[in-house]
Design a protein around this motif. Structure first.
Motif, PDB file in Angstrom:
ATOM      1  N   ASN A   4      47.913  30.901  32.345  1.00 43.48           N
ATOM      2  CA  ASN A   4      46.749  30.732  33.207  1.00 43.48           C
ATOM      3  C   ASN A   4      46.008  32.060  33.281  1.00 43.48           C
ATOM      4  O   ASN A   4      46.433  32.966  33.989  1.00 43.48           O
ATOM      5  N   PRO A   6      43.651  35.003  34.391  1.00 41.77           N
ATOM      6  CA  PRO A   6      43.104  35.337  35.707  1.00 41.77           C
ATOM      7  C   PRO A   6      41.586  35.213  35.795  1.00 41.77           C
ATOM      8  O   PRO A   6      41.047  34.929  36.852  1.00 41.77           O
ATOM      9  N   PRO A   9      40.575  30.667  36.332  1.00 43.16           N
ATOM     10  CA  PRO A   9      41.687  30.066  37.071  1.00 43.16           C
ATOM     11  C   PRO A   9      41.874  28.570  36.823  1.00 43.16           C
ATOM     12  O   PRO A   9      42.940  28.041  37.081  1.00 43.16           O
TER      13      PRO A   9
END
Length: 71
Positions: A4, A6, A9
């Motif tokens: 995932n 940053p 998101p």
């Protein structure tokens, strides 16, 4: 395996498959990667954490399906 990022998101790549765990040679692989990215073995680059490392394992993933979602 899911990652995932940053900066996105709600975006992600997913790799599904069969994993194999191996402990033999994991410290050597860690040092190879440390040299590749920092020019030093791990103990030289992170002396404070090198002595306290737990048992390491390498995960080999044989992908069977890859999917992603990015906006």
């Amino acid at each position: 395996m899911t990652v995932n990022p940053p900066d996105e998101p709600y975006g992600y790549p997913v790799i599904s498959g069969t994993a194999r765990f191996e402990s033999a040679g994991s410290r050597e692989r860690m040092d190879e990667l440390a040299v590749k990215y920092t020019g030093q073995i791990y103990a030289e680059h992170h002396p404070e954490s090198s002595a306290n490392l737990p048992e390491l394992i390498t995960v080999y993933l044989t992908p069977q399906k890859i999917a992603a979602r990015f906006l």
